[in-house]
Scaffold this active site. Structure first.
Site, mmCIF file in Angstrom:
data_model
loop_
_atom_site.group_PDB
_atom_site.id
_atom_site.type_symbol
_atom_site.label_atom_id
_atom_site.label_comp_id
_atom_site.label_asym_id
_atom_site.label_seq_id
_atom_site.Cartn_x
_atom_site.Cartn_y
_atom_site.Cartn_z
ATOM 1 N NE ARG A 155 6.560 9.867 9.631
ATOM 2 C CZ ARG A 155 5.555 10.604 9.135
ATOM 3 N NH1 ARG A 155 4.849 10.144 8.118
ATOM 4 N NH2 ARG A 155 5.263 11.771 9.644
ATOM 5 C CB ILE A 156 7.778 2.719 4.837
ATOM 6 C CG1 ILE A 156 6.724 2.816 5.954
ATOM 7 C CG2 ILE A 156 8.166 1.263 4.583
ATOM 8 C CD1 ILE A 156 5.374 2.220 5.610
ATOM 9 C CG ASP A 175 8.514 10.471 -3.298
ATOM 10 O OD1 ASP A 175 7.558 11.151 -3.729
ATOM 11 O OD2 ASP A 175 8.452 9.824 -2.245
ATOM 12 N N PRO A 207 1.910 4.850 -1.205
ATOM 13 C CG PRO A 207 0.957 6.934 -0.786
ATOM 14 C CD PRO A 207 2.268 6.265 -1.092
ATOM 15 C CG ASN A 212 0.055 4.508 -6.909
ATOM 16 O OD1 ASN A 212 -1.029 3.961 -6.750
ATOM 17 N ND2 ASN A 212 0.745 5.025 -5.910
ATOM 18 C CB ALA A 234 3.589 -0.407 -0.777
ATOM 19 N NE ARG A 235 -2.901 0.244 1.363
ATOM 20 C CZ ARG A 235 -2.407 -0.001 2.586
ATOM 21 N NH1 ARG A 235 -1.507 -0.932 2.784
ATOM 22 N NH2 ARG A 235 -2.853 0.676 3.636
ATOM 23 C CG ASP A 259 3.630 -8.180 3.885
ATOM 24 O OD1 ASP A 259 3.402 -9.338 4.293
ATOM 25 O OD2 ASP A 259 3.392 -7.160 4.572
ATOM 26 C CD GLU A 264 -3.684 -7.105 1.198
ATOM 27 O OE1 GLU A 264 -2.687 -6.989 0.462
ATOM 28 O OE2 GLU A 264 -3.707 -6.729 2.378
ATOM 29 C CG HIS A 297 -0.953 -6.329 4.539
ATOM 30 N ND1 HIS A 297 -1.755 -5.694 3.637
ATOM 31 C CD2 HIS A 297 -0.190 -5.352 5.089
ATOM 32 C CE1 HIS A 297 -1.509 -4.395 3.637
ATOM 33 N NE2 HIS A 297 -0.554 -4.165 4.518
HETATM 34 C C1 COI Z 1 -1.280 0.164 6.908
HETATM 35 O O1 COI Z 1 -0.951 0.615 8.008
HETATM 36 O O2 COI Z 1 -1.896 0.871 6.082
HETATM 37 C C2 COI Z 1 -0.959 -1.223 6.569
HETATM 38 O O3 COI Z 1 -0.892 -1.550 5.428
HETATM 39 C C3 COI Z 1 -0.828 -2.214 7.659
HETATM 40 C C4 COI Z 1 -2.146 -2.806 7.976
HETATM 41 C C5 COI Z 1 -2.281 -4.201 7.512
HETATM 42 C C6 COI Z 1 -2.437 -2.720 9.435
#
Ligand code: COI
Length: 332
Positions: A155-156, A175, A207, A212, A234-235, A259, A264, A297
């Protein structure tokens, strides 16, 4: 029916109160504390637990929930990488997430940061603050002339693609699962390597998985175009930070918007009082660079998203308690 919500921030509380008003049959307890070994006992007597946190949901916490007879854990966010899946299964705990609280929030922020990098606004802000109102040498680039490589088209990723296309950029994507509409548009490339070779900007929207972790490492950077831009909303774990720093130093990477950051947890969303007191030298190294935009984030952090995270997680938890079903169940 009783639901306890952990880690409720001040910005979430009004939404939780509103949800509670609309659901008078549910007793809602809440705490600002996160769910861990020290706080898990507060869940005793509840039928379900609603949480959001970046720290792990450990085996001992999940075992405790199991021993209280709690079978329903609803996360207010997307990522489930911090849930001990084995322990959740062992205790028969069903987990829901909020897969789409606002994909647009994250997509809009990602592109905002890219535009700041391309138009050199951090540099101009600094120059202006110092009385330097000259143009050169900080000439910009135009997104409509660039190829953006979107890694992962959930979606993102798809929301980001729409915005990039709105700017007139050429978009390619990778993907394992192909979205039928994007397939028709012919934007997929076959391998990550092809994405790296062709893209001027790499926009990560995957994700975190075991596969990954550190996918953007020395090898991956070597395969990219010189002067590539890296966007990671993302992560943190997707990017090998040491490799990124090397690639920034060499000029291989022209700029990065991060971000998320692999270390983090415990640092982002905290006030250290001054830059010097931030307890992470590698992060400070990145933050000092004008061509790197680090943000704590916050891509998700909009009123709409926060409202939806609270409402959708509470709805999912209530539905699980009432029916044992929810459309937001995740396969761990
Ligand atoms: C998530 O929804 O998994 C995010 O990465 C946002 C989170 C900092 C609330």
């Amino acid at each position: 029916m009783k639901i306890i919500a952990y880690g409720i921030r001040a910005d979430e509380k009004p939404f939780l109160d509103k949800w509670s008003e609309g659901n008078p049959t549910v007793e809602v307890a809440s705490t600002a504390e996160l769910l861990d070994e020290n706080t898990v006992d507060q869940a005793k007597g509840a039928d379900g637990v609603v949480t959001y946190q970046q720290k792990p949901y450990t085996a001992s916490v999940l075992d405790k929930l199991g021993s209280f007879g709690i079978k329903y854990l609803s996360l207010r966010n997307v990522g489930v990488d911090n849930v001990d899946a084995t322990a959740a299964k062992r205790n028969g705990i069903q987990v829901t997430n909020v897969p789409a609280y606002s994909p647009q929030a994250i997509a809009e922020f990602t592109v905002t940061q890219l535009m700041r990098l391309l138009r050199r606004t951090p540099t101009f802000d600094n120059k202006m603050a110092n009385g330097d109102l000259r143009w050169a040498p900080d000439i910009a680039e135009e997104l409509n002339q660039m190829t953006v490589g979107v890694y992962a088209t959930g979606r993102i990723g798809r929301a980001a693609i729409q915005i990039y296309q709105g700017f007139g950029a050429k978009v390619i994507a990778y993907d394992i699962h192909h979205n039928p509409q994007l397939e028709k548009e012919g934007i997929y490339v076959e391998t990550p390597d092809e994405l790296y070779a062709k893209a001027d900007v790499i926009s990560l929207h995957a994700p975190a998985t075991k596969e990954n972790e550190h996918m953007l490492n020395d090898e991956a950077f070597a395969k990219m175009k010189d002067g590539v831009y890296i966007l990671n909303p993302a992560r943190g774990i997707l990017v090998d930070t040491d490799a990124l720093i090397k690639a920034l130093d060499s000029g291989k990477v022209a700029g990065a918007a991060l971000d998320t950051y692999e270390d983090e947890v415990g640092v982002f969303n905290n006030n250290f009082g001054s830059f010097d007191k931030i307890p992470d030298d590698r992060l400070k190294n990145l933050m000092k660079r004008e061509n790197v935009l680090v943000s704590p984030h916050i891509a998700f952090y909009t009123k709409r998203a926060v409202r939806n995270m609270v409402y959708y997680a509470m709805d999912a938890n209530k539905s699980l308690i009432e029916t044992g079903q929810s459309d937001k169940l995740v396969e761990l």
